[in-house]
Design a protein around this motif. Structure first.
Motif, short mmCIF file in Angstrom:
data_model
loop_
_atom_site.label_atom_id
_atom_site.label_comp_id
_atom_site.label_asym_id
_atom_site.label_seq_id
_atom_site.Cartn_x
_atom_site.Cartn_y
_atom_site.Cartn_z
N PHE A 27 8.78 -1.36 42.62
CA PHE A 27 7.63 -0.60 43.62
C PHE A 27 8.02 0.70 43.83
CE2 PHE A 27 7.20 -4.87 45.73
CZ PHE A 27 5.84 -5.65 45.03
N THR A 28 8.89 1.20 43.82
CA THR A 28 9.00 2.64 44.08
C THR A 28 8.47 3.63 42.94
OG1 THR A 28 11.51 2.31 45.08
CG2 THR A 28 10.93 4.18 44.16
N GLY A 29 8.24 2.57 42.13
CA GLY A 29 8.67 3.84 40.61
C GLY A 29 6.34 3.42 40.41
N LEU A 30 5.98 2.40 41.16
CA LEU A 30 4.92 2.43 41.16
C LEU A 30 4.11 3.24 42.11
CD1 LEU A 30 2.27 0.44 40.28
CD2 LEU A 30 2.53 -0.79 42.11
N TYR A 35 1.56 9.05 43.31
CA TYR A 35 2.06 10.38 44.39
C TYR A 35 1.58 11.29 42.68
CZ TYR A 35 2.87 12.12 48.55
OH TYR A 35 3.48 13.36 49.65
N ILE A 36 1.62 10.92 41.97
CA ILE A 36 1.53 11.39 40.49
C ILE A 36 0.65 12.43 40.30
CG2 ILE A 36 2.33 12.07 38.27
CD1 ILE A 36 4.36 10.25 37.69
N VAL A 37 -0.45 10.67 40.46
CA VAL A 37 -2.10 11.34 40.41
C VAL A 37 -2.65 11.97 41.38
CG1 VAL A 37 -4.03 10.19 40.46
CG2 VAL A 37 -2.26 8.59 39.55
N ASN A 38 -1.73 11.74 43.14
CA ASN A 38 -2.16 12.66 43.93
C ASN A 38 -2.04 14.25 44.10
OD1 ASN A 38 -1.23 13.46 46.30
ND2 ASN A 38 -1.92 12.37 47.43
N SER A 152 13.36 9.00 48.43
CA SER A 152 12.45 9.81 49.51
C SER A 152 12.65 11.27 47.37
CB SER A 152 13.43 10.21 50.42
OG SER A 152 13.30 9.77 51.52
N ALA A 153 13.71 11.11 47.13
CA ALA A 153 13.14 12.71 46.54
C ALA A 153 12.43 12.01 44.83
CB ALA A 153 15.15 12.95 45.52
N CYS A 154 13.01 10.62 44.84
CA CYS A 154 11.96 10.12 44.31
C CYS A 154 10.42 10.72 43.78
CB CYS A 154 12.24 9.05 43.70
SG CYS A 154 13.51 8.24 42.35
N ILE A 155 9.93 10.16 45.72
CA ILE A 155 8.58 10.11 45.57
C ILE A 155 7.59 11.90 45.26
CG2 ILE A 155 6.87 10.18 47.49
CD1 ILE A 155 7.44 7.53 46.43
N THR A 156 8.91 12.67 46.25
CA THR A 156 9.27 14.10 46.21
C THR A 156 8.95 14.93 44.81
OG1 THR A 156 9.91 14.45 48.38
CG2 THR A 156 9.98 16.69 47.23
N ALA A 157 9.56 14.17 44.13
CA ALA A 157 9.33 14.69 42.37
C ALA A 157 8.34 14.49 41.56
CB ALA A 157 10.77 14.00 42.06
N CYS A 158 7.58 13.52 42.54
CA CYS A 158 6.29 13.37 41.60
C CYS A 158 5.45 14.78 42.06
CB CYS A 158 5.54 12.31 42.73
SG CYS A 158 6.17 11.05 43.04
N ALA A 159 5.12 15.34 42.65
CA ALA A 159 4.49 16.97 42.81
C ALA A 159 5.32 17.72 41.16
CB ALA A 159 5.11 17.81 44.03
N SER A 160 6.37 17.79 41.34
CA SER A 160 6.86 18.50 39.87
C SER A 160 6.54 17.39 38.31
CB SER A 160 8.69 18.40 39.89
OG SER A 160 8.83 18.97 41.09
N ILE A 161 6.76 16.52 38.40
CA ILE A 161 6.42 15.34 37.38
C ILE A 161 5.06 15.50 37.12
CG2 ILE A 161 5.98 12.93 36.63
CD1 ILE A 161 8.44 12.35 38.22
N ALA A 162 3.76 15.85 37.94
CA ALA A 162 3.05 15.73 38.04
C ALA A 162 2.44 17.64 36.96
CB ALA A 162 1.96 15.92 38.65
N LYS A 163 3.69 18.35 37.43
CA LYS A 163 3.11 20.22 37.48
C LYS A 163 4.41 19.88 35.80
CE LYS A 163 4.26 21.32 41.19
NZ LYS A 163 4.88 22.25 42.32
N ILE A 164 5.68 19.44 35.45
CA ILE A 164 5.66 19.38 33.99
C ILE A 164 5.09 18.21 33.00
CG2 ILE A 164 8.35 18.37 33.29
CD1 ILE A 164 9.53 19.08 35.56
#
Length: 444
Positions: A27-30, A35-38, A152-164
Motif C-alpha cells: 500500500f505504501t507503493g500504491l 503522489y508521483i502523479v500529483n 514518510s521519506a518514500c512519500i516525500t521522495a515522490c516529488a524527486s521521483i517525478a522530477k527524475i
C-alpha cells in the motif's frame, strides 16, 4: 499477540512478519504512485513554462503569477483535508481527488489562453491540496510510530521521483509532440491508478478506528486546537517548512527556465537536468530517515532526530544557496543548487513524523492539513516573486541567482526557528500527557 503500547492510546496489534508487512509496503507503493502523479502534475508547468510563454506571449511575471495562483488554491485545499477525511472514507476521498486532477488537466488542451491556464491551474491546486494530509494519514495507518520515518521519506521522495523519472520523459514528449500531449498523458495516469486502488485498499491497524469513532468510543481525548497550533513543535516546524516549500516551488516552477535561459542549456537538456537536485535529495533524505528510524527504535530522542537533524539540514541548504550568485560556471551552479536543495528537501518527512507524535490519531489528518496549508503559503509568494526579480534583473542569470539567494536566506531563518522550537517528546507530554516509550523488540 504482541502489542505496541503508547500511554493514553489503545494498543495496536503488531503486524505479522509476513503478509501484514508485505501488505503495508504494498500500500505504501500504491500511495507513492498517486503522489508521483500529483507531483508530475505540478512539475509539468515548469517544463512547459517557456513553450507556453512563447505561444501565449507571457512574460516572467505572468508565469510566476500562474505558479503562485496554483499554490494559493493549494493552500486552501489543504485546509479541506480534515473535513474531507470526516465526510468521506479515505478510499473514496483519494479516488475523487485523482479523478478531479485528471479533469483539471484537460481544459487547457482544448482552449489554450491565459485565462484558461490560470483557472485550470488554480482548480488543480485546490484539488491537489488535500492529498498530502490524507495520503500521510493512510500511510501512517499501516506503520507504527517508531517506524514511520522511512515510509514518510518514500512519500516525500515522490516529488524527486517525478522530477527524475517522469519529468525527463515528459520533456522529450513536449519536444517531440508538443506540450498538450504531456497534459493528456498525466490526465490518463490518475485514472489508471484508480483501477488498482479501488479494489484493493483497506485501512491499516495503526490509524484511526472509524467504527469506534462512530460509536463514540474514541481512542483518546482530543487536544484543544489552540494548544496544538501554538505548541513550539508545530510553530517551529511550520516556519521551517514554509520557507523551504517556497524554495521547492521556485525550483518546481523555474528550474528548467533557469537552466535554459540563465545557464544556456538547451530545452531538452534543461528538462533532463531538472531531476539532478532530486537525485541528490533522495540520497540525503533516505539516509537521514533510515538512520533516524533505527536510532529511535533503540531509544534515541525525537528531539534530536526529528528536530535538530532537519534544522541543521535547513541551515546547510540556506548557506549553500547564498553562494549561488557568486558562481560563474554553469556546471558548478547546477551542483550548488542540487546540493543545497538535497539537504533542504530532506526535512519534510522528519517534521511530519514529529507532528504525528504530538496529536491523537483522530486529529492527525486535520493537523497535517493545517500544517501543510501553512507550508503551502511559501508557494503563494515564491514563484511570483522569482518571476518579478527575473524581469527586473539586468539578465536572467543574475535574476535567478539573486532569487535563489533570497530564498536561501529565508530557509536559514526557518532552520533557526525549528532548531529552537521542535521537540515532539516535550510537546507530546504536555499536550497528551504521554511520554514516548520504546517499542517491543519485535517491532524494531
Amino acid at each position: 499477540m504482541p502489542t505496541t503500547e503508547v500511554p493514553g492510546t489503545r494498543a495496536a496489534p503488531a503486524p505479522s512478519a509476513g503478509e501484514s508487512r508485505a501488505k503495508a509496503w504494498g500500500f505504501t507503493g500504491l500511495l507513492m504512485l498517486l503522489y508521483i502523479v500529483n507531483w508530475a502534475d505540478k512539475a509539468v508547468f515548469g517544463l512547459v513554462a517557456q513553450p507556453l510563454a512563447e505561444e501565449l506571449h507571457l512574460n516572467s511575471s505572468q508565469i510566476g503569477l500562474i505558479g503562485s495562483s496554483f499554490f494559493l488554491t493549494f493552500t486552501v485545499g489543504n485546509l479541506v483535508a480534515g473535513l474531507l477525511n470526516r465526510w468521506t472514507a479515505l478510499k473514496w476521498s483519494l479516488a475523487l481527488l485523482a479523478v478531479g486532477w485528471s479533469v483539471a488537466m484537460l481544459p487547457l488542451v482544448v482552449s489554450a489562453t491565459f485565462t484558461v491556464l490560470l483557472l485550470s491551474r488554480m482548480l488543480l491546486g485546490f484539488l491537489e491540496g488535500p492529498s498530502g494530509p490524507i495520503i500521510h494519514t493512510a500511510l501512517y495507518s499501516w506503520h507504527p510510530r517508531e517506524k514511520r520515518g522511512l515510509p514518510s521519506a518514500c512519500i516525500t521522495a515522490c516529488a524527486s521521483i517525478a522530477k527524475i523519472a517522469v519529468a525527463p520523459a515528459l520533456a522529450v514528449v513536449v519536444a517531440a509532440y508538443g506540450w498538450r500531449t504531456a497534459f493528456v498523458i498525466l490526465a490518463a495516469a490518475g485514472l489508471v491508478w484508480l483501477v488498482v486502488w479501488l479494489p484493493t485498499w483497506t485501512p491499516g491497524p495503526y490509524g484511526e478506528d472509524k467504527a469506534a469513532k462512530a460509536t463514540g468510543a474514541a481512542d483518546e481525548p482530543a487536544v484543544p486546537w489552540a494548544k496544538v497550533l501554538l505548541s513550539p513543535t508545530f510553530l517551529g516546524a511550520a516556519l521551517a517548512v514554509m520557507s523551504m516549500y517556497a524554495l521547492v516551488t521556485v525550483v518546481l516552477t523555474w528550474l528548467p527556465s533557469y537552466f535554459e535561459m540563465g545557464l544556456g542549456y538547451s530545452r531538452v537538456q534543461a528538462g533532463t537536468m531538472f531531476g539532478f537536485p532530486s537525485i541528490a535529495s533522495i540520497v540525503v533524505m533516505f539516509g537521514l530517515s533510515w538512520i533516524g528510524d533505527r536510532l529511535i527504535g533503540r531509544g534515541a530522542t525525537s528531539r534530536i532526530l526529528r528536530g535538530v537533524v532537519p534544522s541543521v539540514a535547513l541551515l546547510v541548504c540556506g548557506a549553500t544557496m547564498a553562494l549561488l550568485p557568486s558562481i560563474g560556471t554553469p556546471a558548478a551552479a547546477v551542483a550548488v543548487v542540487s546540493i543545497g536543495y538535497a539537504f533542504g528537501a530532506s526535512i519534510f518527512p522528519l517534521f511530519n513524523a514529529g507532528l504525528a507524535e504530538i496529536v491523537p490519531p483522530r486529529q492527525l489528518a486535520s493537523t497535517l492539513g493545517i500544517f501543510m496549508a501553512l507550508m503551502s503559503l511559501g508557494g503563494v509568494y515564491g514563484p511570483y516573486l522569482t518571476g518579478w526579480i527575473v524581469d527586473q534583473a539586468s539578465n536572467p542569470a543574475a535574476g535567478y541567482g539573486l532569487a535563489f539567494q533570497i530564498f536561501g536566506a529565508m530557509v536559514f531563518v526557518g532552520g533557526l526557528a525549528a532548531l529552537l522550537g521542535v521537540n515532539p517528546e516535550r510537546d507530546a507530554a504536555r499536550l497528551r500527557g504521554t511520554n514516548r516509550i520504546p517499542a517491543p523488540k519485535g517491532l524494531r
